[in-house]
Motif scaffolding. Sequence first.
Motif, PDB file in Angstrom:
ATOM      1  N   THR A 183       4.653 -34.947 -14.998  1.00  0.00           N
ATOM      2  CA  THR A 183       4.909 -34.232 -16.239  1.00  0.00           C
ATOM      3  C   THR A 183       3.596 -34.020 -16.984  1.00  0.00           C
ATOM      4  O   THR A 183       2.614 -34.737 -16.776  1.00  0.00           O
ATOM      5  CB  THR A 183       5.895 -35.004 -17.116  1.00  0.00           C
ATOM      6  OG1 THR A 183       5.395 -36.334 -17.351  1.00  0.00           O
ATOM      7  CG2 THR A 183       7.263 -35.098 -16.449  1.00  0.00           C
ATOM      8  N   ARG A 187       3.654 -39.078 -18.329  1.00  0.00           N
ATOM      9  CA  ARG A 187       4.564 -40.222 -18.444  1.00  0.00           C
ATOM     10  C   ARG A 187       5.390 -40.439 -17.187  1.00  0.00           C
ATOM     11  O   ARG A 187       5.673 -41.576 -16.801  1.00  0.00           O
ATOM     12  CB  ARG A 187       5.497 -40.039 -19.645  1.00  0.00           C
ATOM     13  CG  ARG A 187       6.368 -41.241 -19.959  1.00  0.00           C
ATOM     14  CD  ARG A 187       7.150 -41.012 -21.245  1.00  0.00           C
ATOM     15  NE  ARG A 187       8.116 -39.939 -21.116  1.00  0.00           N
ATOM     16  CZ  ARG A 187       9.373 -40.102 -20.662  1.00  0.00           C
ATOM     17  NH1 ARG A 187       9.767 -41.293 -20.250  1.00  0.00           N
ATOM     18  NH2 ARG A 187      10.191 -39.083 -20.614  1.00  0.00           N
ATOM     19  N   LEU A 188       5.794 -39.332 -16.537  1.00  0.00           N
ATOM     20  CA  LEU A 188       6.657 -39.410 -15.372  1.00  0.00           C
ATOM     21  C   LEU A 188       6.060 -38.632 -14.209  1.00  0.00           C
ATOM     22  O   LEU A 188       5.298 -37.685 -14.397  1.00  0.00           O
ATOM     23  CB  LEU A 188       8.043 -38.829 -15.673  1.00  0.00           C
ATOM     24  CG  LEU A 188       8.907 -39.481 -16.736  1.00  0.00           C
ATOM     25  CD1 LEU A 188      10.188 -38.672 -16.925  1.00  0.00           C
ATOM     26  CD2 LEU A 188       9.234 -40.927 -16.368  1.00  0.00           C
ATOM     27  N   ARG A 206      12.392 -40.594  -9.520  1.00  0.00           N
ATOM     28  CA  ARG A 206      11.776 -40.529 -10.846  1.00  0.00           C
ATOM     29  C   ARG A 206      10.848 -41.736 -10.962  1.00  0.00           C
ATOM     30  O   ARG A 206      11.304 -42.885 -10.913  1.00  0.00           O
ATOM     31  CB  ARG A 206      12.855 -40.568 -11.929  1.00  0.00           C
ATOM     32  CG  ARG A 206      12.343 -40.639 -13.372  1.00  0.00           C
ATOM     33  CD  ARG A 206      13.541 -40.894 -14.284  1.00  0.00           C
ATOM     34  NE  ARG A 206      13.205 -40.870 -15.693  1.00  0.00           N
ATOM     35  CZ  ARG A 206      12.781 -41.911 -16.390  1.00  0.00           C
ATOM     36  NH1 ARG A 206      12.598 -43.094 -15.777  1.00  0.00           N
ATOM     37  NH2 ARG A 206      12.536 -41.808 -17.684  1.00  0.00           N
ATOM     38  N   ASP A 208       8.316 -43.780 -13.225  1.00  0.00           N
ATOM     39  CA  ASP A 208       7.809 -44.035 -14.570  1.00  0.00           C
ATOM     40  C   ASP A 208       6.368 -44.535 -14.432  1.00  0.00           C
ATOM     41  O   ASP A 208       6.124 -45.645 -13.944  1.00  0.00           O
ATOM     42  CB  ASP A 208       8.676 -45.079 -15.278  1.00  0.00           C
ATOM     43  CG  ASP A 208       8.348 -45.210 -16.753  1.00  0.00           C
ATOM     44  OD1 ASP A 208       7.154 -45.288 -17.088  1.00  0.00           O
ATOM     45  OD2 ASP A 208       9.283 -45.255 -17.577  1.00  0.00           O
ATOM     46  N   ASP A 261      15.731 -36.778 -19.853  1.00  0.00           N
ATOM     47  CA  ASP A 261      15.178 -38.076 -19.445  1.00  0.00           C
ATOM     48  C   ASP A 261      14.750 -38.097 -17.975  1.00  0.00           C
ATOM     49  O   ASP A 261      14.252 -39.118 -17.491  1.00  0.00           O
ATOM     50  CB  ASP A 261      16.170 -39.205 -19.721  1.00  0.00           C
ATOM     51  CG  ASP A 261      17.476 -39.067 -18.948  1.00  0.00           C
ATOM     52  OD1 ASP A 261      17.600 -38.124 -18.126  1.00  0.00           O
ATOM     53  OD2 ASP A 261      18.384 -39.896 -19.171  1.00  0.00           O
ATOM     54  N   ARG A 263      16.519 -38.173 -15.338  1.00  0.00           N
ATOM     55  CA  ARG A 263      17.329 -39.024 -14.466  1.00  0.00           C
ATOM     56  C   ARG A 263      18.351 -38.243 -13.642  1.00  0.00           C
ATOM     57  O   ARG A 263      18.890 -38.768 -12.665  1.00  0.00           O
ATOM     58  CB  ARG A 263      18.025 -40.119 -15.277  1.00  0.00           C
ATOM     59  CG  ARG A 263      17.034 -41.056 -15.978  1.00  0.00           C
ATOM     60  CD  ARG A 263      17.720 -42.175 -16.730  1.00  0.00           C
ATOM     61  NE  ARG A 263      16.760 -42.998 -17.459  1.00  0.00           N
ATOM     62  CZ  ARG A 263      16.039 -43.982 -16.936  1.00  0.00           C
ATOM     63  NH1 ARG A 263      16.189 -44.280 -15.649  1.00  0.00           N
ATOM     64  NH2 ARG A 263      15.189 -44.666 -17.663  1.00  0.00           N
TER      65      ARG A 263
END
Length: 315
Positions: A183, A187-188, A206, A208, A261, A263
């Motif tokens: 991103t 962050r991701l 995903r 983190d 989010d 997810r």
Amino acid sequence: MKTFVAAAAAAVTALTVTVPLPAPGDRRPDTYVVSREPGVRPEGIAVTPTGTMYVTSVSDGAVYRGHVRERELRPFLPAGTDGRTRAAGVRLDRQGRIFVAGWDTGALFGYAPDGTLLARRAAAGAALNDLAITDDAVYVTDSATGVLWRADLVGTEIGELTPWLSPADFPAVPGFLNGIVATADGRLAFAADQGTGAPGSERLYRVDLHRRTATVVAVAGGQLGADGLLLEGNRLYGVVNFPDGQDGWLFAVNLALLAPDGRTAQVVRQSRPAPLAQSPTTIARDADRLLWVNSQLNAAAPAPPFTVTEVPGLC
């Protein structure tokens, strides 16, 4: 670099997507010639905001460069230099440095914009496939071992490659880690696992990047166990393959919308398919269109010219 994923193509619905427009009077080819030499087999692609295009060769490690307004690319980093006998993913950072994943050479290469080698970072036993770059690091997928590698980026320094997530850190041991994107805020990341080839073994993870964890993205409406990935806001594009129902395979780009989010994801559109002989691998954005690399990796007899073309039916 490709492995087959045995997942059925899903029905998808229409979506209106806002994309950048080309400059007035801008004329761009719909087909680019990477090389007219035999055996090149292009794999990775990157296109800068100003239109410079980089394409790698997984066969010999060459990196080609051109411009979206010109049909022919030219050798930029010659095959075999710096020990770069294979080349898969390619990305540029905000400094204009060019990073190349060296596939089964087990090396990550970093170059200055003029092609000067800045760093060669080794990952023993790895098949470094694709990479994602944030402000402070480069993350590289390893298709051989299922490790996600990381090298710190501090100013002009490129750190050593270190194992950042092990296969055991994923919810399931990856069968074939491949495409990865991050991103804009760093962050991701989203990493694709093409699995073992068995139906349903492909996954999208995903990651983190702050907590150093990986979880499965619940994907509906299609698959994202992809080769090349492209992330634009909440739109995630992935080059996927699937059976054609006649003992063959087709390739296409799936477009999914990510939840805020990250997810869950819903596949909402699919490009028109390409045949096995074309075997597209990775994608890049060029203004109002998508481009993909026609690798011919699965062609019975790969033959020049080796090309990059527009993704049909999707932008």
